[in-house]
Structures are given as structure tokens and as C-alpha cells.
Design a protein around this motif. Sequence first.
Motif, PDB file in Angstrom:
ATOM      1  N   ASN A 217      11.308   6.736  65.259  1.00 33.86           N
ATOM      2  CA  ASN A 217      10.390   7.713  65.847  1.00 33.86           C
ATOM      3  C   ASN A 217      10.823   9.099  65.399  1.00 33.86           C
ATOM      4  OD1 ASN A 217       8.927   5.743  67.305  1.00 33.86           O
ATOM      5  ND2 ASN A 217      10.510   5.746  68.902  1.00 33.86           N
ATOM      6  N   VAL A 218       9.920   9.808  64.739  1.00 33.90           N
ATOM      7  CA  VAL A 218      10.228  11.132  64.209  1.00 33.90           C
ATOM      8  C   VAL A 218       9.335  12.160  64.904  1.00 33.90           C
ATOM      9  CG1 VAL A 218      10.356  12.575  62.161  1.00 33.90           C
ATOM     10  CG2 VAL A 218      10.815  10.119  61.995  1.00 33.90           C
ATOM     11  N   PRO A 219       9.909  13.161  65.585  1.00 34.59           N
ATOM     12  CA  PRO A 219       9.084  14.201  66.202  1.00 34.59           C
ATOM     13  C   PRO A 219       8.474  15.102  65.118  1.00 34.59           C
ATOM     14  CG  PRO A 219      11.401  14.741  66.460  1.00 34.59           C
ATOM     15  CD  PRO A 219      11.344  13.383  65.827  1.00 34.59           C
ATOM     16  N   LEU A 220       7.166  15.077  64.989  1.00 30.22           N
ATOM     17  CA  LEU A 220       6.476  15.891  63.984  1.00 30.22           C
ATOM     18  C   LEU A 220       5.881  17.160  64.581  1.00 30.22           C
ATOM     19  CD1 LEU A 220       4.659  13.044  62.002  1.00 30.22           C
ATOM     20  CD2 LEU A 220       6.828  14.199  61.465  1.00 30.22           C
ATOM     21  N   PHE A 221       5.274  17.033  65.736  1.00 32.00           N
ATOM     22  CA  PHE A 221       4.709  18.221  66.382  1.00 32.00           C
ATOM     23  C   PHE A 221       4.761  18.019  67.891  1.00 32.00           C
ATOM     24  CE2 PHE A 221       1.114  20.554  68.249  1.00 32.00           C
ATOM     25  CZ  PHE A 221       1.468  21.836  67.877  1.00 32.00           C
ATOM     26  N   GLU A 222       5.432  18.937  68.582  1.00 27.59           N
ATOM     27  CA  GLU A 222       5.586  18.846  70.031  1.00 27.59           C
ATOM     28  C   GLU A 222       5.075  20.095  70.740  1.00 27.59           C
ATOM     29  OE1 GLU A 222       6.580  16.389  71.854  1.00 27.59           O
ATOM     30  OE2 GLU A 222       7.281  14.976  70.328  1.00 27.59           O
TER      31      GLU A 222
ATOM     32  N   PRO B 128      15.234  12.128  64.124  1.00 37.77           N
ATOM     33  CA  PRO B 128      14.642  10.801  64.285  1.00 37.77           C
ATOM     34  C   PRO B 128      15.464   9.912  65.217  1.00 37.77           C
ATOM     35  CG  PRO B 128      14.644  11.449  61.978  1.00 37.77           C
ATOM     36  CD  PRO B 128      15.464  12.468  62.696  1.00 37.77           C
TER      37      PRO B 128
END
Length: 498
Positions: free
Chosen positions: A352-357, A319
Amino acid sequence: MLALALAATSVTGCSFAPHYERPSTPPAAQQYQELPASDDHRDDWKQAEPLDQAPRGAWWAIFHDPKLDRLERQLIDANQNLKAAYARLRQARDDTRVARADYWPTLLGKATGTRSRVSPNSPEYTPGHPTEGNDFDLEADLSYEVDLWGRVRNEVANARATQQASAADLAFVRLSLSAELATDYFQLRSQDAQVALLDQATGDYEQSLQLEQRLYDGGAAALTDVAQAQAQLANARTQAADTRLQRAQSQHAIAVLLGENATTYRFEVDPLTDEVVPPAIDVGLPSALLERRPDVGEAERRVAAANAQIGVARAAFFPQLTLDASAGFNSFRTGNWITAPSQFWSFGPQINVPLFEGGRLRAQSDKAREQYNETVANYRNTALSAFQDVEDSLASLRQLAQEGQTQADAIEATRVVLEQANDRYKGGLVTFLEVSTAETNALQARLSGVAIQTRRMTASVLLVKALGGGWEPHDARRRTPPAAAPAGTTPGSAQGGL
């Protein structure tokens, strides 16, 4: 807000960059393999001495040639490739400053004044209110990324290592260009010496042709003697013309190195003399070579930069915490715009949390790792090439010293043969063919002697270059680059000279 940001920074200490250690290289030998085993050439090299005894900057001073000194100084002031390398260093310094700016909050001021009309049919319209109005806004927005995972720190580490690599590159460019100039300089003087020999031979051959022509006209010589004299003269003229072509190309190359126009630049004729010999050069120990080569230092700094980039790529998985704040004044008329009732403000963290890239972050991390592996391989290959360059130059100097001795014997032998052939020809014991052959052999022996002398001087220049010119790693690892150099100069901390 600023106090909270600084407090958040004080508790961060995580970094996902691997602990950096300089990559290993093949172990160095006790001494160079191509050093002479006997004392026959003990004057060609010096015993290893501490590096602080080596002269700095003007390594070419070991040749004790004022003209070469002047040319090298002009190169440092005017060479365009060197100016470009220094510009790259300044760019790298600026990149470091850009990266370090992320240590601090970003504050943006904004002022707007607009007049607009809202459609009465719009869901945003409030019945009973005018459809037209003003909007005056004066605000300041502050944003700060808390470096929880070391992204900013690794970006700075990457930029700083790249800056240091650029300093080493500047040193290597200067060393390479100064060595190239010295090589071209000795080549040109060698060509002047060869032209002088060929012009002298051409004059002698013209006299021989005239003599053989008179003898033939008087019936005292065969037509083959005249033809032999003509062929000998034509060959000498051809060789002289080709040497002049090489001399012109060397002059053009020197002009470009000095930042001059090749059309207008002239280098005065200055034949290489027998007194010009390779100087004694301290080769040091193989274990110290990697500390003296700027290209090795550059390659190692590229590894450090790639190592830091791994930390940047891995931090992207986690995050991102940003502290945002806004404050200002907003009103629909200017009369009460900058007043207490018109004030507004907001403050709050954003995560901001990367969930799906779609695998993007994993691919970027894998790429960073492979870029690191690439720089490690390049570093090791540069180190191996450094040892090869030194061994090649040592072998050249050793073998060419022997060639110079044997060629001197050959020159003396051809001189004796020519004297005997002239005496026998004058006595009528041999034909002109024997004299012509002896003259050709004597000329070629002298030309070969000049060529060997030139190769020895070139080999000594290449040995200095292979040894790194006395450059040391701390020249590139200063925390900040040197102050801007005057126009046409390079910084003293990355000169790459002995």
C-alpha cells in the motif's frame, strides 16, 4: 509463509524516530539556596548521603508516630484514587501488550455454511445450472506487516514509555496522598490542641463573668467590666466553634483518604503536644533532585513516548508491505467438503503506497512534532517546579523555626503580664479591662504557638514530598510492570515512598 515473514523482519532495521536524548534542564546549583547559613538550625537537616541509605516506602516513619503509621498503611490499602492510579498502570501495561502483538502474524480461522439463490436474470447466472445451491467454506487467513520503517517498533516504544510514565504517576499519586494524609493528621491534632486551649479559656472566662456579675450586683464593679467579661467569653466560644468546624472538616478529609464513609468515621481526640517537632531530613544535593521526583520521571517518560510517536507518524509516508495468505476447503456439498479436491490456497505480498492524502500525513507528522515540543516544555517546567518546591519548603522550615523561638518568648511574656495583671487587679490597682486584655493576649499567643508548630510539621511533610520521597527512576523503567498486587494494594515497584 511464517519463515518468509520472519526473514523479512530480520532485514528490517529502519526507524524514523529521532534519536532520543533526555531534554536539558537548567543547571543545578551546588546546594539549595534556602539552607540555613548558620548553625542555628543544624539539627533540622542532615548532610547529603547516598540515596541507597534512604528508607523506602514508609517515609512517614521518620516522625516516629505509630498512629500515623497505622493511618498511612490503611491509606495504601483502601484509598480509591490510589486504586485508580494502579488501574491506569495496568491499562498501560495492556496497551504495551497490544502494541507488541503487531510483531507477530495475525491468523484468522473462518467456517461458513450458506444456502442461496441466484436470480436467473442475473449476469452471474450460468444457464443450465440450478438457481439454488449450498456453499460450505473452511479457511484460515494469515496476514503479517513487515516492519520496514519501524512503525511497529515505535508504537511499542511509545506504549512502553507511556507504561513507565504510568508507573511514575502511580508513585507520585501515592506520595501526594500519603503527604496529604500526614498534613491533615497534624492539622487535626493541632485543632484538637487549639480546642483544648479554647475550652479551658472558656471555663476561666465563665468564672470571671460570674465573678464580675456578683461584684456588679454588690456595687463593687462597673457595668463595663461585666460587658467586657461577656464579650471575652463570647469571642472565645465563637473561636472554639470555628475551630471545631475546621476539625470536623479535617476528620472528613482523612476519612475519604482512608476509603471510609465520612458519616461514620471518627478520629479520637489527640491534641498535638510540645514534644512533636519536625524530624531531621536529608535534603541531598540539587543535582540529585530530578532523579528523586516521580513527577519529573513521569514527565521525562512522556517525552520519550512523544519522540517514538514521531517515528510512527513519519513511517506513514512510506509504502506498507503486508504478506497475506489463505488456505482451506470449499465445496457446494458436505459429502466432499473436507477432501483434497476441495482444497484452495493463495499467497502473495501486498504493498500500500500513499499517493494522495490531502495533506493528512503531513499534518499528523507536524502534530506529532508539536506534541513532542509540548512534552519537552512540560518536562522542563516540572523540573523547575521541583526546585521551587524544595526551596519553598526549606524556607518555610527555616523561617518557622525562628518564628517558633520568638513565639515561645511571646508566650512567656504574656504569661508574666497576665500574672502581674491578676495581682494588680486583686490589689484594686487596675480594672478588669487590663486583666481581660492580658488573658486574651496570652490565649492568642498560645494559639499562635500551636499554629506555628503545625506549620512546621506540615512544612517537613511538604519537604519530603518535594524531595520525591526517595523515589528513583528505575522504579518506573522496569521493562514489565510488577505482578498484580493483592486486592487493595499497590505494586512495590512504584510506591513513591522514601
